[in-house]
Design a protein around this motif. Structure first.
Motif, PDB file in Angstrom:
ATOM      1  N   MET A 127      43.061   6.742  92.966  1.00 50.84           N
ATOM      2  CA  MET A 127      44.049   5.727  93.234  1.00 50.84           C
ATOM      3  C   MET A 127      45.402   6.386  93.457  1.00 50.84           C
ATOM      4  O   MET A 127      45.753   7.343  92.785  1.00 50.84           O
ATOM      5  CB  MET A 127      44.128   4.758  92.049  1.00 50.84           C
ATOM      6  N   GLU A 128      46.148   5.826  94.371  1.00 48.75           N
ATOM      7  CA  GLU A 128      47.493   6.319  94.626  1.00 48.75           C
ATOM      8  C   GLU A 128      48.480   5.411  93.888  1.00 48.75           C
ATOM      9  O   GLU A 128      48.464   4.197  94.052  1.00 48.75           O
ATOM     10  CB  GLU A 128      47.782   6.292  96.120  1.00 48.75           C
ATOM     11  N   TYR A 129      49.310   5.999  93.063  1.00 49.73           N
ATOM     12  CA  TYR A 129      50.281   5.230  92.287  1.00 49.73           C
ATOM     13  C   TYR A 129      51.561   5.015  93.082  1.00 49.73           C
ATOM     14  O   TYR A 129      51.850   5.753  94.027  1.00 49.73           O
ATOM     15  CB  TYR A 129      50.551   5.913  90.947  1.00 49.73           C
ATOM     16  N   SER A 130      52.340   4.037  92.688  1.00 45.29           N
ATOM     17  CA  SER A 130      53.548   3.645  93.414  1.00 45.29           C
ATOM     18  C   SER A 130      54.662   4.681  93.335  1.00 45.29           C
ATOM     19  O   SER A 130      55.509   4.742  94.228  1.00 45.29           O
ATOM     20  CB  SER A 130      54.069   2.315  92.873  1.00 45.29           C
ATOM     21  N   HIS A 131      54.679   5.445  92.269  1.00 46.48           N
ATOM     22  CA  HIS A 131      55.763   6.398  92.031  1.00 46.48           C
ATOM     23  C   HIS A 131      55.184   7.641  91.350  1.00 46.48           C
ATOM     24  O   HIS A 131      54.079   7.604  90.814  1.00 46.48           O
ATOM     25  CB  HIS A 131      56.822   5.801  91.087  1.00 46.48           C
ATOM     26  N   SER A 132      55.967   8.695  91.320  1.00 48.97           N
ATOM     27  CA  SER A 132      55.581   9.895  90.573  1.00 48.97           C
ATOM     28  C   SER A 132      55.634   9.551  89.078  1.00 48.97           C
ATOM     29  O   SER A 132      56.237   8.551  88.688  1.00 48.97           O
ATOM     30  CB  SER A 132      56.552  11.041  90.869  1.00 48.97           C
ATOM     31  N   ASP A 133      55.029  10.375  88.248  1.00 48.63           N
ATOM     32  CA  ASP A 133      55.072  10.158  86.801  1.00 48.63           C
ATOM     33  C   ASP A 133      56.518  10.084  86.305  1.00 48.63           C
ATOM     34  O   ASP A 133      56.857   9.229  85.487  1.00 48.63           O
ATOM     35  CB  ASP A 133      54.321  11.265  86.055  1.00 48.63           C
ATOM     36  N   THR A 134      57.367  10.961  86.804  1.00 47.63           N
ATOM     37  CA  THR A 134      58.771  10.978  86.387  1.00 47.63           C
ATOM     38  C   THR A 134      59.441   9.648  86.741  1.00 47.63           C
ATOM     39  O   THR A 134      60.222   9.109  85.958  1.00 47.63           O
ATOM     40  CB  THR A 134      59.514  12.141  87.063  1.00 47.63           C
ATOM     41  N   GLU A 135      59.135   9.124  87.914  1.00 50.18           N
ATOM     42  CA  GLU A 135      59.714   7.848  88.336  1.00 50.18           C
ATOM     43  C   GLU A 135      59.080   6.662  87.607  1.00 50.18           C
ATOM     44  O   GLU A 135      59.776   5.703  87.271  1.00 50.18           O
ATOM     45  CB  GLU A 135      59.555   7.672  89.848  1.00 50.18           C
ATOM     46  N   LEU A 136      57.776   6.738  87.354  1.00 55.58           N
ATOM     47  CA  LEU A 136      57.092   5.631  86.668  1.00 55.58           C
ATOM     48  C   LEU A 136      57.656   5.401  85.274  1.00 55.58           C
ATOM     49  O   LEU A 136      57.782   4.259  84.832  1.00 55.58           O
ATOM     50  CB  LEU A 136      55.585   5.883  86.589  1.00 55.58           C
ATOM     51  N   ILE A 137      58.004   6.462  84.580  1.00 56.81           N
ATOM     52  CA  ILE A 137      58.549   6.338  83.232  1.00 56.81           C
ATOM     53  C   ILE A 137      59.812   5.475  83.228  1.00 56.81           C
ATOM     54  O   ILE A 137      60.112   4.794  82.253  1.00 56.81           O
ATOM     55  CB  ILE A 137      58.826   7.729  82.620  1.00 56.81           C
ATOM     56  N   LYS A 138      60.532   5.460  84.342  1.00 63.49           N
ATOM     57  CA  LYS A 138      61.777   4.694  84.440  1.00 63.49           C
ATOM     58  C   LYS A 138      61.567   3.268  84.965  1.00 63.49           C
ATOM     59  O   LYS A 138      62.529   2.515  85.068  1.00 63.49           O
ATOM     60  CB  LYS A 138      62.755   5.437  85.349  1.00 63.49           C
ATOM     61  N   GLN A 139      60.340   2.924  85.293  1.00 58.31           N
ATOM     62  CA  GLN A 139      60.052   1.596  85.847  1.00 58.31           C
ATOM     63  C   GLN A 139      60.121   0.524  84.749  1.00 58.31           C
ATOM     64  O   GLN A 139      59.780   0.774  83.589  1.00 58.31           O
ATOM     65  CB  GLN A 139      58.661   1.575  86.481  1.00 58.31           C
ATOM     66  N   PRO A 140      60.500  -0.706  85.102  1.00 54.89           N
ATOM     67  CA  PRO A 140      60.626  -1.787  84.112  1.00 54.89           C
ATOM     68  C   PRO A 140      59.272  -2.376  83.707  1.00 54.89           C
ATOM     69  O   PRO A 140      58.491  -2.780  84.565  1.00 54.89           O
ATOM     70  CB  PRO A 140      61.484  -2.828  84.840  1.00 54.89           C
ATOM     71  N   ILE A 141      59.020  -2.400  82.411  1.00 56.53           N
ATOM     72  CA  ILE A 141      57.762  -2.959  81.900  1.00 56.53           C
ATOM     73  C   ILE A 141      57.636  -4.436  82.240  1.00 56.53           C
ATOM     74  O   ILE A 141      56.543  -4.934  82.492  1.00 56.53           O
ATOM     75  CB  ILE A 141      57.608  -2.716  80.371  1.00 56.53           C
ATOM     76  N   GLY A 142      58.753  -5.151  82.246  1.00 56.36           N
ATOM     77  CA  GLY A 142      58.715  -6.575  82.563  1.00 56.36           C
ATOM     78  C   GLY A 142      58.122  -6.839  83.927  1.00 56.36           C
ATOM     79  O   GLY A 142      57.297  -7.733  84.103  1.00 56.36           O
ATOM     80  N   TYR A 143      58.522  -6.042  84.908  1.00 52.42           N
ATOM     81  CA  TYR A 143      57.979  -6.225  86.251  1.00 52.42           C
ATOM     82  C   TYR A 143      56.487  -5.898  86.294  1.00 52.42           C
ATOM     83  O   TYR A 143      55.689  -6.665  86.806  1.00 52.42           O
ATOM     84  CB  TYR A 143      58.715  -5.367  87.292  1.00 52.42           C
ATOM     85  N   TRP A 144      56.113  -4.731  85.763  1.00 52.15           N
ATOM     86  CA  TRP A 144      54.727  -4.283  85.889  1.00 52.15           C
ATOM     87  C   TRP A 144      53.774  -5.129  85.052  1.00 52.15           C
ATOM     88  O   TRP A 144      52.641  -5.388  85.463  1.00 52.15           O
ATOM     89  CB  TRP A 144      54.614  -2.792  85.565  1.00 52.15           C
ATOM     90  N   SER A 145      54.211  -5.602  83.889  1.00 57.09           N
ATOM     91  CA  SER A 145      53.337  -6.483  83.101  1.00 57.09           C
ATOM     92  C   SER A 145      53.186  -7.831  83.808  1.00 57.09           C
ATOM     93  O   SER A 145      52.100  -8.408  83.845  1.00 57.09           O
ATOM     94  CB  SER A 145      53.858  -6.654  81.677  1.00 57.09           C
ATOM     95  N   TRP A 146      54.263  -8.314  84.437  1.00 57.39           N
ATOM     96  CA  TRP A 146      54.192  -9.560  85.209  1.00 57.39           C
ATOM     97  C   TRP A 146      53.267  -9.389  86.413  1.00 57.39           C
ATOM     98  O   TRP A 146      52.429 -10.257  86.699  1.00 57.39           O
ATOM     99  CB  TRP A 146      55.598  -9.964  85.680  1.00 57.39           C
ATOM    100  N   ALA A 147      53.408  -8.279  87.139  1.00 58.76           N
ATOM    101  CA  ALA A 147      52.583  -8.045  88.322  1.00 58.76           C
ATOM    102  C   ALA A 147      51.103  -7.934  87.948  1.00 58.76           C
ATOM    103  O   ALA A 147      50.232  -8.460  88.661  1.00 58.76           O
ATOM    104  CB  ALA A 147      53.053  -6.780  89.054  1.00 58.76           C
ATOM    105  N   ALA A 148      50.814  -7.270  86.838  1.00 58.59           N
ATOM    106  CA  ALA A 148      49.428  -7.163  86.372  1.00 58.59           C
ATOM    107  C   ALA A 148      48.898  -8.544  85.989  1.00 58.59           C
ATOM    108  O   ALA A 148      47.778  -8.923  86.365  1.00 58.59           O
ATOM    109  CB  ALA A 148      49.335  -6.201  85.193  1.00 58.59           C
ATOM    110  N   HIS A 149      49.703  -9.308  85.253  1.00 61.14           N
ATOM    111  CA  HIS A 149      49.334 -10.668  84.864  1.00 61.14           C
ATOM    112  C   HIS A 149      49.012 -11.500  86.100  1.00 61.14           C
ATOM    113  O   HIS A 149      47.968 -12.143  86.184  1.00 61.14           O
ATOM    114  CB  HIS A 149      50.465 -11.313  84.065  1.00 61.14           C
TER     115      HIS A 149
END
Length: 151
Positions: free
Chosen positions: A1-23
């Motif tokens: 799978m290809e992720y949206s960002h590098s690991d360094t960038e993912l760490i800075k991503q907002p949990i609110g957005y990603w938990s909402w998108a997964a939901h």
């Protein structure tokens, strides 16, 4: 799978957005699959709860458990009524819900679909990763003063 960002960038991503998108992705997929089967997600929840009882389950108990699911609240009552109207459940004078023969057969189809959806969602995700994910999400809920409960 290809992720949206590098690991360094993912760490800075907002949990609110990603938990909402997964939901949104999971709930949308689940509801679409259940609609193809001919039911709604809340109706499925009702059938799944009744299946957990050895001799059905009391309407009040089913309502109490399910009213917190995805914010459904008191709207679960009409969904219970719909499962009765569709001939999947009966309700006796004491409010006990039980499967009809048709309801048992439909529940079996729904349970098979839920197993397929589970496998689809968990493809490439180890049990360890899944456990860590749920613990981290629960920690976020706790850390923000939120409240969540699931049977």
């Amino acid at each position: 799978m290809e992720y949206s960002h590098s690991d360094t960038e993912l760490i800075k991503q907002p949990i609110g957005y990603w938990s909402w998108a997964a939901h949104k992705a999971v709930v949308t997929r689940t509801r679409a699959a259940l609609a193809e089967l001919g039911t709604t997600q809340p109706q499925w929840w009702v059938l799944a709860q009744v299946a957990l009882g050895e001799d059905g389950k009391a309407r009040a108990e089913v309502t109490e458990i399910l009213k917190g699911y995805l914010g459904v609240g008191e709207a679960i009552g009409p969904e219970i009524d719909a499962t009765i109207a569709r001939g999947w459940l009966t309700e006796d004078g004491e409010g006990r819900l039980r499967f009809t023969a048709e309801g048992k057969a439909f529940h079996a189809k729904g349970a098979a679909l839920q197993r397929e959806l589970w496998a689809e969602r968990h493809a490439g995700v180890s049990d360890e990763e899944y456990l860590t994910t749920l613990k981290v999400l629960q920690r976020f809920i706790h850390n923000t003063g939120g409240r969540a409960w699931h049977h």
